[in-house]
Every structure is written in C-alpha cells, then in structure tokens.
Design a protein around this motif. Structure first.
Motif, PDB file in Angstrom:
ATOM      1  N   SER A 228       0.840  -1.205   0.000  1.00  0.00           N
ATOM      2  CA  SER A 228       0.000   0.000   0.000  1.00  0.00           C
ATOM      3  C   SER A 228       0.874   1.253   0.000  1.00  0.00           C
ATOM      4  O   SER A 228       0.532   2.264  -0.607  1.00  0.00           O
ATOM      5  N   ARG A 231       2.129   1.674  -3.498  1.00  0.00           N
ATOM      6  CA  ARG A 231       1.062   2.215  -4.336  1.00  0.00           C
ATOM      7  C   ARG A 231       0.993   3.748  -4.212  1.00  0.00           C
ATOM      8  O   ARG A 231       0.863   4.462  -5.191  1.00  0.00           O
ATOM      9  N   GLU A 416       2.217   4.399   5.337  1.00  0.00           N
ATOM     10  CA  GLU A 416       0.895   3.820   5.106  1.00  0.00           C
ATOM     11  C   GLU A 416      -0.200   4.720   5.682  1.00  0.00           C
ATOM     12  O   GLU A 416      -1.366   4.581   5.336  1.00  0.00           O
ATOM     13  N   ARG A 417       0.174   5.642   6.547  1.00  0.00           N
ATOM     14  CA  ARG A 417      -0.813   6.540   7.173  1.00  0.00           C
ATOM     15  C   ARG A 417      -0.943   7.857   6.459  1.00  0.00           C
ATOM     16  O   ARG A 417      -1.711   8.716   6.889  1.00  0.00           O
ATOM     17  N   LEU A 429       3.944  20.035  -3.186  1.00  0.00           N
ATOM     18  CA  LEU A 429       2.674  19.920  -2.482  1.00  0.00           C
ATOM     19  C   LEU A 429       1.521  20.344  -3.394  1.00  0.00           C
ATOM     20  O   LEU A 429       0.505  19.654  -3.510  1.00  0.00           O
ATOM     21  N   LYS A 433      -1.669  17.927  -4.664  1.00  0.00           N
ATOM     22  CA  LYS A 433      -3.055  18.186  -4.252  1.00  0.00           C
ATOM     23  C   LYS A 433      -4.045  17.823  -5.347  1.00  0.00           C
ATOM     24  O   LYS A 433      -5.235  17.673  -5.076  1.00  0.00           O
ATOM     25  N   THR A 434      -3.582  17.720  -6.582  1.00  0.00           N
ATOM     26  CA  THR A 434      -4.509  17.427  -7.667  1.00  0.00           C
ATOM     27  C   THR A 434      -4.894  15.956  -7.732  1.00  0.00           C
ATOM     28  O   THR A 434      -5.774  15.582  -8.483  1.00  0.00           O
ATOM     29  N   SER A 436      -6.538  13.018  -5.814  1.00  0.00           N
ATOM     30  CA  SER A 436      -7.322  12.744  -4.597  1.00  0.00           C
ATOM     31  C   SER A 436      -6.962  11.398  -3.983  1.00  0.00           C
ATOM     32  O   SER A 436      -7.337  11.103  -2.862  1.00  0.00           O
ATOM     33  N   ASN A 439      -3.101  10.639   0.131  1.00  0.00           N
ATOM     34  CA  ASN A 439      -3.575  11.014   1.455  1.00  0.00           C
ATOM     35  C   ASN A 439      -2.561  11.961   2.094  1.00  0.00           C
ATOM     36  O   ASN A 439      -1.692  11.552   2.847  1.00  0.00           O
ATOM     37  N   LEU A 440      -2.686  13.274   1.756  1.00  0.00           N
ATOM     38  CA  LEU A 440      -1.690  14.243   2.222  1.00  0.00           C
ATOM     39  C   LEU A 440      -1.911  14.617   3.687  1.00  0.00           C
ATOM     40  O   LEU A 440      -3.025  14.897   4.107  1.00  0.00           O
ATOM     41  N   LYS A 441      -0.830  14.596   4.443  1.00  0.00           N
ATOM     42  CA  LYS A 441      -0.897  15.004   5.844  1.00  0.00           C
ATOM     43  C   LYS A 441       0.390  15.733   6.185  1.00  0.00           C
ATOM     44  O   LYS A 441       1.405  15.531   5.534  1.00  0.00           O
ATOM     45  N   ARG A 445       1.355  15.487  12.021  1.00  0.00           N
ATOM     46  CA  ARG A 445       0.089  14.781  12.198  1.00  0.00           C
ATOM     47  C   ARG A 445       0.329  13.260  12.157  1.00  0.00           C
ATOM     48  O   ARG A 445      -0.212  12.510  12.977  1.00  0.00           O
TER      49      ARG A 445
ATOM     50  N   PHE B  24      -7.284   0.580   7.840  1.00  0.00           N
ATOM     51  CA  PHE B  24      -7.744   1.737   7.065  1.00  0.00           C
ATOM     52  C   PHE B  24      -6.789   2.169   5.966  1.00  0.00           C
ATOM     53  O   PHE B  24      -7.124   3.010   5.137  1.00  0.00           O
ATOM     54  N   ILE B  25      -5.589   1.586   5.956  1.00  0.00           N
ATOM     55  CA  ILE B  25      -4.575   2.158   5.049  1.00  0.00           C
ATOM     56  C   ILE B  25      -4.779   1.763   3.591  1.00  0.00           C
ATOM     57  O   ILE B  25      -4.130   2.290   2.707  1.00  0.00           O
ATOM     58  N   ARG B 289     -11.097  15.705  -3.885  1.00  0.00           N
ATOM     59  CA  ARG B 289     -10.952  16.345  -2.590  1.00  0.00           C
ATOM     60  C   ARG B 289      -9.542  16.910  -2.519  1.00  0.00           C
ATOM     61  O   ARG B 289      -8.586  16.254  -2.893  1.00  0.00           O
ATOM     62  N   ILE B 292      -5.891  18.819   3.131  1.00  0.00           N
ATOM     63  CA  ILE B 292      -4.704  18.390   3.856  1.00  0.00           C
ATOM     64  C   ILE B 292      -5.035  18.340   5.326  1.00  0.00           C
ATOM     65  O   ILE B 292      -5.482  19.319   5.895  1.00  0.00           O
ATOM     66  N   LYS B 293      -4.834  17.157   5.874  1.00  0.00           N
ATOM     67  CA  LYS B 293      -5.217  17.028   7.278  1.00  0.00           C
ATOM     68  C   LYS B 293      -4.068  17.460   8.166  1.00  0.00           C
ATOM     69  O   LYS B 293      -2.941  17.371   7.794  1.00  0.00           O
TER      70      LYS B 293
END
Lengths: 486, 293
Positions: A228, A231, A416-417, A429, A433-434, A436, A439-441, A445, B24-25, B289, B292-293
């Motif tokens: 994952s 990916r 993976e998070r 960045l 953002k384009t 979806s 999973n940007l963090k 965080r 969830f990943i 979407r 950014i969290k």
C-alpha cells in the motif's frame, strides 16, 4: 605500482612482468604486493552475502602476522569473523557504508581504538578519487580474468554482475589484486576493469556465491502494508510534473521499492510515458522495464538479480558504471544529479525530515548508507518510504538517532498513514493536491497518530565512547555514534 | 434512508490485531470487522473483546466502520449487539435476514441500547445480509421496515446452500437475486453491496465480476483482501471524463435556470431532471478532494 611510460622498462623487465601476473595462490600474490603493517586495503560487496574474499584475505593477513591495517570497504555484511582480527590488532580502523549483525554489536561495545567511519557510496568514491583516502592494496573479487588482467563479473561460473564500486579502487589504488575463479582461454570480450589497472591475478576455486547476491536488503514484497505504501509512492510520482517523457528513476532494493516498480510500470504503459534511464542497484523488474522499452538505459553500479546479470552481459543499453560516475559529489556530471526521482527507505525519519538508515532504535548498527545521501541530494524529487512504525517502534521521531541524510535534501515522506511533503517544497505539495488518491498530511500529524498508537518509546542513549563517525557525502562530519558504556 | 459512498467494504477478522490496526490504510470506503464466519467458535469472545478495545482506542482516519455480528439466532448474536452498539460503529451488518419482523426487533433493540449508551437514537445504521430464498422473496418488506436500514448485501454461499445449488463462475444462479437486491436498493435509495470474490489472486476475475455487479446496479462490493480494494474502488468510481461531463451538465442547467430556459441539451443529448440529479450526485460523491489534514 602502475608504471606508465614505455621507456621506463627494460625489455627483460617487461618479459618478467608478463610471466608473473597470474598466481595460483593468494598468499604468494600478497607477498608479491609487499604489504606492510598499517597499510590501507580495500574490499567491495558486489557478492553481497555471498562474499568469500574479505574473510579469506583477512585470515591470511592475520596468519602472516600483519598489524594495524586500515580497512576501506564498500559494505560489511556477513563478516563477524573480523571481530577477532580487530581484537588481535590486525585491523586498526574501518571505513564502510554499512554495518550490522554480530560485528556491529562488537563494535558498539567499543572493541576498536578508532571509531568506524561511515560514508556513502558517492562519498567513498570521492574520498578515494580525491586522494583523501589512499588505498595501498585493493582486493577485487571477479568471476573471470584473461591473461592480460582484464576482469569482469558477468562471465564464468560464480558471477555477480557490475563491479561498479571496485572500478574506483582499481583506478586509484597503488596495487590491485584481482581474485578470480576462472582464467579465460582467450582475451575477454567484455571488460569491466581493464588490464591497465590490474597488477596481479589470483585464481582460486571459489570466489563467491552467486545465489546470494539477491539477499540482504531485498525482501519479498508480499507484505500488504508495504504494497500500500508502494502504491502511494507510485501515485506521488505520476502526479508530479517531472513524470514525463525522458524522466529518470532510481528505486533501490527495499521491499517497498520493489512494489513501486510494478505500479510505475503499469502507469508508464497506460500513460504512454517513456523514461530515459534507471540508476543504481538493478533488479529483475528494472531489466523488464528496459526490455519493454519503457526506459532507454540502465546505469548499473550493483546487480541484484541473475536476470540483471544476464542483461548486463547481453544488452548494450544496460551499462556498468563506476561509483564516481554514479554519485561522487565532486563529479558535477554524476548521474545522481540527473535523477528526477529517487525512492529511498528509512529506519527513522524525524520531524525535520532528517533520515537515519544506520542505527536501530536500540542503538544497534542495522543498515547501510549506500547511495542514500547521494541520491537524495542529487535527485529533483527524493521520496523516503517507511512504515510509520515497525513492531511497536515508531519510524517517525522527534529527532533521528543518527543523521545520515539531512532533511533539506528529503522532499516527500510516504507512509501507510499518509504522505507528508517537506514544507520547503510547496511546489511539490501543490502538484500532489490534484490527485485525490494521495492522502496528504503534515508530518507532525502522522507523528501524533503513531505516538497515539505506540506510545513514546523510552530512548536508548548510549554513553560510551564514540564508536562511529558519520560522514556526509562531501566528507564533512554529520553525526557521531556512541557505543555502550562498559 | 441514505446512499453513501460505499464502493469497497474490506472484511477484517476481528481477532487479528495487526490487521485491525492497519485496516484503514488500503483505501476501502468501509472497514467491515467480522465477528461471524471468519472467527472460530472458540475465538468469539476474544474477538469481540479485542474489537471493543480497538474501536475504543484506535483512530481509523475517519473511515466508515462496520461490524458484522453473529446471527441473532446464534448464542453470540445478542451478546455481540449489546457490546458493539455502545461503541457506536457507523453500521452493523446483520446476517441471515429473511423477514421484516427480524429487522423491527433488531431496530428496537438497537434503539434501546443507543439510549442506554447516550447515543442519538437512529445513529447506527444497519445492513441486512440476504442469505436465504425466503429473504430474497421478502426483500422489499425488509427494506421498508426500518429507517436504519441503509444497505443490502448478498451472502452468496449461504443462499446457494439454502437453494441446494452450486456457485458457478458464470454466476447465473445468482442473477435474479442480485438483480432484485439492486432493484429494491435503488427503489429505496440505499446501497446494494455485492458479495465477495474469494480468489484474491485472480485480480482479472475480480474486475470482471465487479463490472458485472455495477451493470446490475450494485453500488459497492465486499472484499476479503487489501489487494482487491483498488480494483473495486476503480470500477465503482466514474472516470474523470464522466465527472467533467457531470460538471458541464450542472453548469449549463444552472445557467438555463437563470435565464428561464427549460430543457437543455449537453453534448447533443437532452438533459432532464433525472440526468441532472445524477450529475449532481456524481459531483457530490466523487469530485476531487483537496484536503490536507
């Protein structure tokens, strides 16, 4: 002992030199090399866990009563036997890109008078080429040689592929002893290290175990978490502007990297994108991409799979390169500087994106710098991958235990998070953002999430003497490693 | 009644800590923790306890959480319900539903448990698993019997066993059932979630079956392996072109409204209300979407 200039030799000397280049006995060749106490000798890890030469030579040198030798190796793997040679004073100092296992534990206990110096592949090449490290005798394992002293790692029985790291030593060491399994009956059609750089050839029964070149950092990619992550890395790469015709890529050999290759391959086919070159350690996946015409070229410093050896032997677009060409910081046209993307691993990464690939959370030596800091500095986009925790140990920390690669050269972290972008790379960045699917963090965080899950581990801080010096690729000191208090 | 984005529901056996914490990943829209068939009888209590701890303490990044409890006819079902409701999962999947009376009873029970746990009554949705011939016949009454019921799903193995037939690769034996589930779900604007594709090494087979499910009107599919998530999500996600078309339809429709025009045509096709609504739904659910969290 290179002697250039034909008028230096008398004809009788020339004849004598021709007769004596091939030895059947390692001991005789070593005698002939006039090795002395305190000399600097070098070895390489192109046979990876199948390397037999380093232990063989060191046992012999110990037998001969040599002392205080300085070992300049590309990496140390299954070499715990060196512990005795250290204790007995045969080895006085070690330079390497990596250390692990039993030998690592011994060194952590402080058995050496001098700290081990850790350098990157590019840093090593630069140090040798610039003369900062002067190698007296380079021992180079190869599968085959011809009568003139040309050698390669792709013909003969125990083959290993590229001799990319050894090429540098062959060029700059005062004396080069090539140790091979076979002497060809005719001049070699493939020359990896040319005769002008080889002083002596020793023929022995077995030089290395070919089936072990794929072990070590190459793990199977059956882990769904790693897949994952792979990916997500692929999604990151395809979302960036640099992913276009003519791009270049280095993915390395970790299990996540192996997953990245197969995803990228599919994206390239679907989006009809053709890359220019693949760089670094070469696996079967890379060879397949070359065969399918997805890339123009493979530049190979180290070969990780029998298929890749076969390719290096037969495909003119698969080229062996030396470590200076690969990654030296003093070579402005080093290929790392032409990389668009590099995918790297990490034992630890901190909130400033500094990366540790050398020491584990418990302070053990547990890895190798390899080309980490070189490619991170050179590539337009450097991507570090890591599961956010391993076992119960977070991989993201407030501060890495050992800085190997400085955070300002790391652009993106993929776990993976989630995916975190170095705040210095707002351009990346914005591009990410384009997509979806990414999973940007923020890195803090991800760190908070992991700490919530694992708790904050108590830090292991060794307070013994300094047992390791970590050099950045330009030779400057970037960190030190403390040993256990005795 | 609602119709959420539930393309993929990833089954996770509730007795496996490593799988739970990483559930969830993989990008599944719903994580479906299982207390039923993947848990051995001897592990039922342990799995339930573990799941309670996990749901109380772990963060699943806002992924929808579903729990499949044991049938209320078994000795574990009621215990499952009583322990799981207070944690407040998004949805509870209940196996072997064949009458509306079962749903009414469960609805009341959940309401009672919700009150006791200080949850808003109606907070927890239910998903009915249809696994018997009788259940298939009673579908509409079942769906109409509770506002909580937000998804229908098919239990293919039990259904074929109940009917005394075998599952085949063509799936003709499930055609009527699948069609009926999709039809009833569409009529009541709830999700229709197809049964799992068990051979997780056969990704081509999975894609083929998922495309068929989508054709029949399913809105999602349960998956048993993380590798299956991407394919199922992909099949149930409109292409970028479809999304762009939807935006164009909405844009032109709002312009038409502004200028008092009636029916419009986009790309040479008439756009009436159902098409406009469909376009709005696509944008709602799938537009990029950029968070950014």
């Amino acid at each position: 002992m290179h002697n250039y200039g034909y008028n230096l030799f008398q004809k009788k000397d020339i004849l004598k030199n021709q007769e004596s280049i091939i030895f059947k006995n390692l001991s005789e060749a070593i005698e002939r090399s006039e090795i002395k106490d305190g000399m600097t000798i070098s070895f390489h890890h192109h046979y990876r866990d199948g390397d037999l030469l380093l232990n063989m030579v060191m046992d012999l040198l110990a037998e001969k009563g040599l002392k205080d030798l300085i070992l300049v190796v590309t990496s140390l793997r299954n070499h715990h036997k060196l512990g005795n040679h250290i204790k007995n004073g045969v080895i006085n100092k070690i330079y390497t890109t990596g250390l692990r296992g039993k030998l690592g534990k011994l060194i952590k206990k402080g058995i050496m008078d001098h700290p081990v110096v850790f350098y990157s592949h590019g840093g090593r090449a630069a140090a040798i080429a610039s003369g900062r490290i002067k190698v007296d005798i380079a021992f180079i394992a190869a599968s085959i040689a011809d009568q003139f002293g040309n050698i390669n790692g792709v013909l003969g029985k125990s083959i290993c592929g590229s001799l990319g790291y050894a090429k540098v030593d062959a060029t700059y060491a005062k004396t080069v002893i090539a140790v091979v399994e076979k002497i060809a009956s005719r001049p070699l059609e493939i020359v990896s290290i040319p005769q002008k750089h080889v002083d002596y050839i020793v023929q022995i029964d077995k030089i290395g175990e070919s089936n072990k070149i794929a072990t070590g950092s190459l793990r199977q990619q059956s882990n769904t978490r790693d897949l994952s992550i792979a990916r997500q890395v692929a999604e990151v790469i395809i979302s960036l502007e640099n992913f276009k015709d003519g791009y270049s890529l280095q993915t390395g050999s970790g299990s996540i990297s192996l997953g990245v290759n197969s995803f990228i391959e599919n994206f390239m086919i679907n989006k009809k994108i053709k890359g220019n070159f693949l760089l670094g350690g070469v696996t079967a996946d890379h060879v397949n991409m070359l065969k399918k015409g997805l890339f123009n070229k493979i530049y190979d410093t180290q070969t990780f799979h029998p298929d890749a050896i076969e390719s290096l032997k037969n495909n003119v677009h698969h080229q062996e390169i030396d470590a200076v060409t690969y990654a030296s910081p003093f070579n402005k046209r080093a290929l790392v500087n032409y990389l668009d993307f590099v995918v790297l691993s990490a034992l630890e990464i901190d909130l400033n994106f500094n990366v540790n690939v050398l020491t584990a959370a418990n302070g053990d030596f547990y890895g190798a710098i390899g080309g980490h800091s070189d490619t991170a500095a050179g590539a337009k986009v450097s991507i570090v991958t890591a599961p956010s925790y391993r076992g119960r140990i977070p991989s993201i920390t407030e501060q890495v235990k050992t800085i190997v690669t400085p955070g300002h050269t790391i652009d993106i972290l993929v776990t993976e998070r989630g995916v975190a972008v170095n705040p210095a790379r707002k351009d990346l960045l914005d591009q990410l953002k384009t997509n979806s699917k990414i999973n940007l963090k923020k890195i803090n965080r991800i760190y908070d999430e992991v700490i919530e899950l694992t708790g904050k581990p108590e830090e292991v801080n060794h307070t013994g003497k300094v047992v390791g010096l970590v050099e950045y690729r330009d030779g400057s000191l970037i960190d030190v490693i403390y040993g256990e208090e005795l | 009644m609602n119709n959420k984005l539930r393309r993929s529901m990833l089954y996770i056996p509730a007795n496996n800590p490593a799988m739970i914490q990483d559930a969830f990943i993989y990008g599944a829209d719903t994580i479906l923790f299982d207390l039923e068939d993947s848990i051995a009888i001897s592990e039922k209590d342990a799995a339930r306890e573990l799941l309670i701890e996990a749901l109380n303490s772990l963060n699943f990044n806002n992924t929808e959480i579903a729990v499949r409890i044991n049938s209320l006819d078994s000795k574990f079902g009621l215990k499952d319900l009583k322990s799981i409701v207070p944690i407040g999962p998004d949805i509870i999947r209940i196996p072997k539903i064949e009458t509306k009376e079962q749903i009414i009873k469960i609805d009341k029970l959940i309401t009672k448990l919700e009150r006791k746990a200080n949850l808003q009554p109606g907070f927890i949705e239910i998903m009915a698993m249809i696994e018997t011939a009788k259940g298939v016949l009673n579908l509409e009454k079942i769906v109409a019997s509770s506002e909580r019921l937000s998804a229908l799903t098919l239990g293919a193995e039990d259904l074929t066993t109940d009917m005394g037939i075998k599952r085949t690769s063509l799936g003709r034996e499930l055609f009527l059932t699948r069609s009926k589930i999709a039809l009833v779900a569409a009529a009541y604007k709830i999700n229709a979630i197809d049964t799992v594709f068990s051979d997780f090494n056969d990704l081509n087979g999975l894609k083929k079956e998922t495309l068929q499910s989508k054709e029949l009107g399913f809105t999602g599919k349960a998956v048993i392996h993380p590798r299956q998530v991407d394919i199922v999500n992909h099949v149930f996600t409109p292409s970028q072109e479809e999304i762009e078309d939807a935006k164009e339809i909405v844009r032109q429709a709002s312009q038409a409204e502004e200028f008092g025009k009636g029916v419009i045509a986009v790309k040479g096709k008439m756009v009436d209300l159902p098409i406009l609504n469909r376009a709005k739904e696509i944008i709602n659910k799938y537009e990029k979407r950029e968070v950014i969290k």
